[in-house]
Motif scaffolding. Structure first.
Motif, PDB file in Angstrom:
ATOM      1  N   CYS A  83       0.838  -1.206   0.000  1.00 11.96           N
ATOM      2  CA  CYS A  83       0.000   0.000   0.000  1.00 11.96           C
ATOM      3  C   CYS A  83       0.873   1.256   0.000  1.00 11.96           C
ATOM      4  CB  CYS A  83      -0.924   0.020   1.211  1.00 11.96           C
ATOM      5  SG  CYS A  83      -2.207  -1.240   1.142  1.00 11.96           S
ATOM      6  N   ASN A  84       1.921   1.232   0.813  1.00  8.24           N
ATOM      7  CA  ASN A  84       2.804   2.398   0.882  1.00  8.24           C
ATOM      8  C   ASN A  84       3.475   2.682  -0.455  1.00  8.24           C
ATOM      9  OD1 ASN A  84       2.148   2.687   3.543  1.00  8.24           O
ATOM     10  ND2 ASN A  84       3.984   1.658   4.321  1.00  8.24           N
ATOM     11  N   GLN A  85       3.744   1.617  -1.203  1.00  4.53           N
ATOM     12  CA  GLN A  85       4.423   1.833  -2.486  1.00  4.53           C
ATOM     13  C   GLN A  85       3.494   2.381  -3.554  1.00  4.53           C
ATOM     14  OE1 GLN A  85       7.252  -1.019  -3.860  1.00  4.53           O
ATOM     15  NE2 GLN A  85       7.440  -1.926  -1.820  1.00  4.53           N
ATOM     16  N   ILE A  86       2.198   2.160  -3.398  1.00  2.00           N
ATOM     17  CA  ILE A  86       1.224   2.698  -4.362  1.00  2.00           C
ATOM     18  C   ILE A  86       0.968   4.175  -4.058  1.00  2.00           C
ATOM     19  CG2 ILE A  86      -1.160   2.591  -5.166  1.00  2.00           C
ATOM     20  CD1 ILE A  86      -1.162  -0.412  -4.375  1.00  2.00           C
ATOM     21  N   ASP A  87       0.781   4.439  -2.772  1.00  2.00           N
ATOM     22  CA  ASP A  87       0.331   5.745  -2.291  1.00  2.00           C
ATOM     23  C   ASP A  87       1.196   6.900  -2.820  1.00  2.00           C
ATOM     24  OD1 ASP A  87      -0.920   7.693  -0.904  1.00  2.00           O
ATOM     25  OD2 ASP A  87      -0.568   6.858   1.087  1.00  2.00           O
ATOM     26  N   GLY A  88       0.565   7.819  -3.538  1.00  2.00           N
ATOM     27  CA  GLY A  88       1.275   9.012  -3.986  1.00  2.00           C
ATOM     28  C   GLY A  88       2.080   8.835  -5.259  1.00  2.00           C
TER      29      GLY A  88
END
Ligand SMILES: Cc1cc2nc3c(=O)[nH]c(=O)nc-3n(C[C@H](O)[C@H](O)[C@H](O)COP(=O)(O)O)c2cc1C
Ligand code: SF4
Ligand code: FES
Lengths: 194, 419
Positions: free
Chosen positions: B378-383
Motif C-alpha cells: 500500500c505504501n508503495q502505491i500511495d502518492g
C-alpha cells in the motif's frame, strides 16, 4: 476469429440511420464510437473482427483504434455470449448479504462456473462488481434486467424459467460454440487491460 | 432525527418521470430566476451556497465553474453519472426516479457556464437509468425545455446520454472525458485541468449527478438557507445510504454533518441480530475503514478527514462483528485490481499484489507476516500514480491491515489450524 461471422456483416437500415444521428452529437466521429459499438453488439450479438472492421469503416477510424476501445470495456463482448448473461454481484455489500449462496445456486442450476458459457449458448455466468443497489443486496443483472434481494430459491425459479424460454429462443445472434470452433476454452477473462 | 425531503421525494408518491408531474411540483421554476440573475449571478449563488461536489472529492462547485477561462472556445458540461464506487447507490435515485431534477440542474448549470452541449455519462450497467433519462430528455425537447431558444430565452442547449460500457475507472473525470471521445478510459495527467482542456480539447466542467440536482434547490431556497442547513463549510443536505448488516438498509437525506451513529442506528435501524459493529466504510470502498469506536463522527467532508477517512459518496457500509475481514479485504482488492486501467506501474502491479496476498491469506497459504507485506505494498502505491485509483485501493486495505490486525491474525490462525 473471422470464421465466427462468415458473411461480411452489414448494419441494418435502422442502425444506419441511427449512426447518422449519433454522428451529429459529437464534434469528432470517434465520439460516436462507443455508441456505435453498442449498436453493433445489439445487432450482431458480439464484436467479432469483421464487425469491428465494419464499425471502423462506418466511422472512418482505424481498425486499431476501434479494437483498442472495444478491448478496454468489459460490457463490449469480444467473444460470443450466452442468450442470458447472468451477472451476479459479489462485491462487499452483496457478500455480507449472502452472494456466495447466490453464486452457488447459479452454478448448480446452470452447471457452469463463473466465466463460462453453456455449450447450448443459452447462459453465460459471471461474477460482477458492485451494481450499486447495495441497499437491496444481494443483486444480480440478467441482460438488461436488475434483480434485487435475490434468494437462492428465487434465483432457482428465475433460471429455471429462463431455461424454458431460452429453449424456444435459442442462442443470441452470432452464436458460435468457441470450443467447437477450435478456440479452446470458454473462459471470459473479465479483465480489460488491452 | 431530522430527515429532509428536498432532494429525495419518494414520500410524495408522485411519478416524477413524467414532465407534467415534475412541473406541477414546482419544476423548472428556477429558469425564470436564473434569467433574472444572469449567468454570473447563478454562479455567484452556487458559490455562496458553499455547495461541494457530491462525486466524492467535495470540491466547491461554484469555484470550479469560475475556473473556466474567459475565451470564446465552446464549453461543455459533462455529468458524471458513472456511479460505480462499491457501496454506493445515490445517483441511481435521480436517474431512475427523479430525472428532471438533474436535468433542471443541467439547464441552470449550462446557462451559468455558457455551455450549449451537455453529455450525461451514465454507467453502462444502469439500463433503467439510461432509458428513463433518455425518455426524460425527449419529453424536454418536445416541451422546448431543451433544444433551440429554450422557452423563448435565446439560450440553446442539447443534452445527450453517453453510455459507459463497463469500466469503473471512467468515473474518474479525465478517464470519463477520454471515454466520451471514444477512447479507452485511461485517466489523463493533470494539469491541464478539464476546465481548460477537457472533452474534445475544449473547456469542460464535470459535475456529479447529485451536485447538479442540488442546484435548482439552492436557487429556490437561496444560498444562505442552503448553507445554514449543514455544518460549517459543508452546507446543505446530502443523500446518505446505509447498507450491509443493518436492519433497515436504504437511502435517506440528512443535513451535512449529521452524526454517523444516528444514521446507522436510527435511519438504518441498527445492526442485524443486534450484533456489535466490527467496521464501517463511510462512503464507498475507497474510504479507509472505521472501527466501532470511530463512528462518533459528523457525516461531512471535514470531520471524516480528521478521522483519517473520507465522506466519499456518503453511502455507508456496516460490517457486523463475526464477519471474516480477510474475505472482505479480498473483495476490495479484487475490485481495484480488476478496475485498474494499467497505465501506472505502482497501481497495476500494486493492486495485483494486494489481490494476490489477500487470496493467499484466504487460502490459508500465508501467515501473519503477510499483513506487513500488505501495508508495504500500500505504501508503495500511495502518492505514485496518475489518478486516485491507486490510493482508492491502498487506503482502505492499509486501514484494514493496521486497525484490524487482531481480527486478521485470528482469521489467519484459524485458517492455518484448519489446513
Ligand atoms: C477512481 C475514481 C472513480 C471515480 N468515480 C466517480 C463516479 O463514479 N462518480 C462521480 O461523480 N465521481 C467519481 N469520481 C470523482 C470525479 O473524478 C470527479 O471528481 C467528480 O465527477 C467531480 O464532480 P463534483 O465536483 O460534482 O463532485 C471518481 C474519481 C476517481 C479517482
Ligand atoms: S492510478 Fe491506476 S487507474 Fe489511475 S491512471 Fe494509474 S493505473 Fe490507471
Ligand atoms: S455490493 Fe452488490 S450491489 Fe453493491
Amino acid at each position: 476469429m473471422s470464421e465466427a461471422m462468415p458473411d461480411t456483416p452489414q448494419f441494418s437500415t435502422a442502425n444506419k440511420q441511427k449512426i447518422v444521428e449519433l454522428l451529429t452529437r459529437y464534434p469528432r466521429s470517434q465520439g460516436a464510437l462507443i455508441p456505435v459499438l453498442w449498436l453493433a453488439q445489439d445487432q450482431f450479438g458480439w464484436l467479432s473482427t469483421p464487425v469491428m472492421e465494419l464499425v471502423a469503416a462506418e466511422l472512418k477510424l482505424s481498425v486499431t483504434s476501434v479494437l483498442a476501445t472495444a478491448m478496454f470495456y468489459t460490457m463490449l463482448y469480444k467473444k460470443p455470449h450466452g442468450r442470458f448473461h447472468v451477472q451476479i454481484c459479489t462485491n462487499v455489500s452483496c457478500y455480507l448479504r449472502g452472494s456466495d449462496d447466490i453464486v452457488a445456486m447459479a452454478r448448480e442450476v446452470l452447471g457452469i462456473e463463473p466465466g463460462q458459457t453453456s455449450s447450448d449458448g443459452l447462459f453465460t455466468l459471471e461474477e460482477v462488481q458492485c451494481l450499486c443497489a447495495c441497499e437491496r443486496a444481494p443483486t444480480l443483472q440478467i441482460n438488461q434486467d436488475d434483480y434485487f434481494r435475490v434468494t437462492p430459491e428465487s434465483l432457482r425459479e428465475l433460471l429455471t424459467n429462463l431455461q424454458t424460454v431460452g429453449a424456444k429462443l435459442g442462442p443470441r445472434p452470432g452464436w458460435v460454440d468457441e470450443a467447437l470452433a477450435g478456440h479452446g476454452s470458454h473462459e471470459h477473462g473479465g479483465h480489460h487491460h488491452a | 432525527m431530522p430527515e429532509h425531503r428536498l432532494l429525495l421525494r419518494r414520500h410524495l408518491g408522485v411519478d416524477f418521470t413524467k414532465l407534467e408531474n415534475y412541473l406541477k411540483h414546482g419544476g423548472f421554476k428556477m429558469w425564470a430566476k436564473a434569467l433574472e440573475l444572469g449567468p454570473d449571478g447563478v454562479t455567484a449563488e452556487v458559490k455562496a451556497s458553499g455547495l461541494r461536489g457530491r462525486g466524492g472529492a467535495g470540491f466547491p462547485t461554484g469555484m470550479k465553474w469560475g475556473f473556466l477561462p474567459k475565451d470564446n472556445r465552446p464549453r461543455y458540461l459533462v455529468v458524471n453519472a458513472d456511479e460505480g464506487e462499491p457501496g454506493t447507490f445515490k445517483d441511481r435515485y435521480f436517474l431512475e426516479e427523479d430525472p428532471f431534477r438533474q436535468l433542471e440542474g443541467i439547464l441552470l448549470g449550462a446557462y451559468a457556464i455558457n455551455a450549449h452541449t451537455c453529455y450525461i455519462y451514465i454507467r453502462g450497467e444502469y439500463w433503467n437509468s439510461k432509458n428513463v433519462t433518455e425518455d426524460a430528455i425527449q419529453q424536454l425537447y418536445k416541451a422546448n425545455w431543451l433544444g433551440k431558444n429554450i422557452q423563448g430565452s435565446g439560450f440553446d442547449l442539447d443534452v445527450y446520454v453517453h453510455s459507459g460500457a463497463g469500466a469503473y475507472i471512467c468515473g474518474e473525470e479525465t478517464a470519463l472525458i477520454e471515454s466520451i471521445e471514444g477512447k479507452p478510459g485511461m485517466p489523463r495527467l493533470k494539469p491541464p485541468f478539464p476546465a481548460n482542456i477537457g472533452v474534445f480539447s475544449m473547456p469542460t466542467i464535470v459535475n456529479n449527478t447529485e451536485t447538479l440536482a442540488a442546484v435548482p434547490v439552492i436557487l429556490e431556497m437561496g444560498a444562505q438557507a442552503w448553507s445554514d442547513l449543514g455544518s460549517p463549510r459543508n452546507g446543505g443536505t446530502k443523500l446518505v445510504g446505509v447498507a450491509g448488516h443493518v436492519k433497515n438498509p436504504g437511502l435517506f437525506e440528512v443535513p451535512m454533518g449529521t452524526p454517523m451513529r444516528e444514521i446507522i442506528y436510527e435511519l438504518g435501524g441498527g445492526i442485524l441480530d443486534d450484533r456489535e459493529i466490527l467496521a464501517v466504510i463511510p462512503g464507498g470502498s475507497s474510504c479507509p475503514f472505521l472501527t466501532k469506536d470511530e463512528i462518533d463522527v459528523a457525516m461531512d467532508f471535514d470531520a471524516l478527514k480528521t478521522k483519517g477517512s473520507m465522506l466519499g459518496t456518503a453511502c455507508i457500509t456496516v460490517i457486523a462483528e463475526g464477519t471474516d475481514l480477510i474475505k472482505v479485504m479480498g473483495r476490495v482488492a479484487k475490485f481495484y485490481q480488476h478496475e485498474s486501467c494499467g497505465q501506472c506501474t505502482p497501481c497495476r502491479q500494486g493492486t495485483g499484489w494486494l489481490h494476490a496476498i489477500a487470496q493467499k491469506l484466504d487460502q490459508g497459504a500465508a501467515g501473519e507476516e503477510a499483513i506487513d507485506l500488505l501495508i508495504d505494498a500500500c505504501n508503495q502505491i500511495d502518492g505514485n500514480t496518475i489518478c486516485a485509483h491507486g490510493e482508492a485501493a491502498a487506503w482502505p486495505i492499509r486501514s484494514i491491515a493496521k486497525k484490524f490486525r487482531p481480527q486478521l491474525e485470528a482469521a489467519i490462525r484459524a485458517r492455518l489450524a484448519a489446513a
